[in-house]
Design a protein around this motif. Structure first.
Motif, short mmCIF file in Angstrom:
data_model
loop_
_atom_site.label_atom_id
_atom_site.label_comp_id
_atom_site.label_asym_id
_atom_site.label_seq_id
_atom_site.Cartn_x
_atom_site.Cartn_y
_atom_site.Cartn_z
N LEU A 163 0.84 -1.21 0.00
CA LEU A 163 0.00 0.00 0.00
C LEU A 163 0.87 1.25 0.00
CD1 LEU A 163 -2.70 1.50 0.21
CD2 LEU A 163 -2.60 1.20 2.67
N GLN A 164 1.92 1.23 0.84
CA GLN A 164 2.81 2.39 0.90
C GLN A 164 3.52 2.60 -0.44
OE1 GLN A 164 2.65 4.05 3.66
NE2 GLN A 164 1.69 2.53 4.98
N GLY A 218 -2.36 10.91 -0.51
CA GLY A 218 -2.50 9.45 -0.73
C GLY A 218 -2.59 8.70 0.58
N SER A 219 -1.81 9.12 1.54
CA SER A 219 -1.78 8.46 2.84
C SER A 219 -3.12 8.65 3.56
CB SER A 219 -0.63 9.03 3.65
OG SER A 219 -0.31 8.20 4.70
N VAL A 220 -3.63 9.88 3.51
CA VAL A 220 -4.91 10.18 4.17
C VAL A 220 -6.05 9.43 3.49
CG1 VAL A 220 -6.60 12.04 4.56
CG2 VAL A 220 -4.18 12.42 5.06
N ARG A 221 -5.96 9.30 2.19
CA ARG A 221 -7.01 8.63 1.41
C ARG A 221 -7.22 7.18 1.85
NH1 ARG A 221 -5.79 7.99 -4.66
NH2 ARG A 221 -7.29 6.37 -5.08
N TYR A 222 -6.15 6.52 2.21
CA TYR A 222 -6.26 5.11 2.60
C TYR A 222 -6.33 4.93 4.11
CZ TYR A 222 -5.28 3.80 -2.19
OH TYR A 222 -5.36 3.63 -3.54
N ARG A 223 -6.48 6.02 4.84
CA ARG A 223 -6.49 5.89 6.31
C ARG A 223 -7.81 5.28 6.78
NH1 ARG A 223 -3.71 10.63 9.09
NH2 ARG A 223 -1.95 9.42 8.34
N SER A 276 2.22 -2.50 7.26
CA SER A 276 1.92 -1.42 8.20
C SER A 276 0.48 -1.57 8.71
CB SER A 276 2.09 -0.07 7.51
OG SER A 276 1.16 0.05 6.45
N GLN A 291 -1.66 0.74 8.76
CA GLN A 291 -2.50 1.45 7.79
C GLN A 291 -2.98 0.50 6.68
OE1 GLN A 291 -0.51 4.38 5.42
NE2 GLN A 291 -2.38 5.40 4.84
N THR A 292 -2.10 -0.40 6.27
CA THR A 292 -2.46 -1.34 5.21
C THR A 292 -3.54 -2.31 5.70
OG1 THR A 292 -0.29 -1.14 4.21
CG2 THR A 292 -1.52 -3.13 3.70
N ASN A 309 -5.73 -1.73 8.00
CA ASN A 309 -6.97 -0.95 8.09
C ASN A 309 -7.59 -0.73 6.71
OD1 ASN A 309 -8.85 0.76 9.63
ND2 ASN A 309 -7.99 2.37 8.36
N ALA A 310 -6.75 -0.40 5.72
CA ALA A 310 -7.26 -0.15 4.37
C ALA A 310 -7.87 -1.42 3.77
CB ALA A 310 -6.13 0.37 3.48
N LYS A 359 -10.77 -0.42 1.22
CA LYS A 359 -10.19 0.65 0.40
C LYS A 359 -9.04 0.15 -0.46
CE LYS A 359 -11.24 4.34 3.69
NZ LYS A 359 -10.66 5.16 4.78
N PHE A 360 -8.48 -0.98 -0.06
CA PHE A 360 -7.30 -1.50 -0.77
C PHE A 360 -7.39 -3.02 -0.87
CE2 PHE A 360 -2.85 -3.09 -0.42
CZ PHE A 360 -2.39 -2.63 -1.64
#
Lengths: 140, 77
Positions: free
Chosen positions: A79-80, A135-140, B26, B28-29, B31-32, B37-38
Motif C-alpha cells: 500500500l505504501q 494518498g496516505s490520508v485517502r487510505y487511512r 503497516s 494502515q495497510t 486498516n485499508a 479501500k485497498f
C-alpha cells in the motif's frame, strides 16, 4: 500466534532503520551540496581542485542517497509503495507540464523573477509531499 | 473485493497492529484492507490465509461473484 511473535516489529523496525538511514544520507547530501555551493567562495577561493573534489563528493554522496532511497521504497509494504508511486507519478507530471510554460514565460519575460532549476526542485518537492500526504490520508 | 479480515482478527482478539506485524505490513495497510479501500496482492492474501489457517477464498471473495448465486451472473460459462 507464533507467526505473529516471529514477525513482531519486523516491518516497523525495518522502516525505522530505513528512515534513519535515509535521513542520514539526505543530511549528508545536503551538506555536500551546500559545501559544493559555498565552498569555492568561502573556503578555498575558487580553487578548481577543491571545487572538483567537492563536486565528486556531492556525486558520491548523491549515489548513496539514491541507494538508500531505493532500499526505502523496496522495503515499503504494497500500500505504501502504491501511495509512493502515485505521488511520484503526479510529481513527474507536474514537473514536465510546469517546466515548459515556465521556460517560455521566462524567455519572454512574463514573470518578474529569473526561473532557475532550484525552483523546479522546490515545485517537485512540494508536489511530492502534498501528493504523498493526500494518498496516505485517502487510505487511512 | 470483500474480506473477513476484521471478523477473523476480532475472533482472535488481535489488534490491527498485531495483525500488521504478523503479516509484515503497516497498520494502515491492514486498516485499508479491512475497510475495503485497498485490495491486497496475491502473496499478501496467501500470508493472511496461512496466518489464519484458512484458504484464501474463505477470507477474500469477489464482490461480483455475490450476484452469481442470485442468478445475476453475466460471466460466460
Amino acid at each position: 500466534m507464533s507467526q505473529h511473535k516471529r514477525a513482531e516489529n519486523g516491518y516497523r523496525s525495518r522502516m525505522r532503520t530505513n528512515n534513519t538511514r535515509f535521513a542520514c544520507w539526505a543530511a549528508a547530501w545536503l551538506g555536500a551540496t551546500a559545501l559544493m555551493g559555498v565552498g569555492p567562495r568561502i573556503f578555498w577561493s575558487g580553487s578548481p581542485v577543491f571545487t572538483l573534489l567537492a563536486v565528486g563528493l556531492d556525486v558520491v554522496v548523491g549515489v548513496g542517497l539514491i541507494a538508500a532511497s531505493t532500499k526505502y521504497v523496496m522495503d515499503l509494504d504494497e500500500l505504501q509503495q502504491k501511495v509512493y508511486l502515485n505521488a511520484l507519478g503526479i510529481t513527474v507530471g507536474v514537473a514536465v507540464i510546469a517546466s515548459i510554460p515556465l521556460s517560455v514565460m521566462n524567455r519572454y519575460q512574463f514573470i518578474a523573477f529569473h526561473v532557475e532549476i532550484s525552483h523546479l526542485v522546490i515545485l517537485m518537492s512540494v508536489t511530492f509531499a502534498v501528493s504523498a500526504v493526500y494518498g496516505s490520508v485517502r487510505y487511512r | 473485493m470483500k474480506n473477513r479480515l476484521k471478523v477473523l482478527r476480532a475472533e482472535r482478539d488481535w489488534t490491527q497492529a498485531q495483525l500488521a506485524d504478523a503479516l509484515d505490513v503497516s497498520r494502515q495497510t491492514v486498516n485499508a484492507i479491512e475497510t475495503g479501500k485497498f485490495d491486497p496482492s496475491l502473496p499478501l492474501a496467501f500470508r493472511a490465509a496461512r496466518l489464519f489457517g484458512m484458504r484464501i477464498e474463505e477470507i477474500f471473495s469477489d464482490e461480483d461473484r455475490g450476484g452469481a448465486t442470485d442468478g445475476n451472473n453475466n460471466n460466460p460459462r
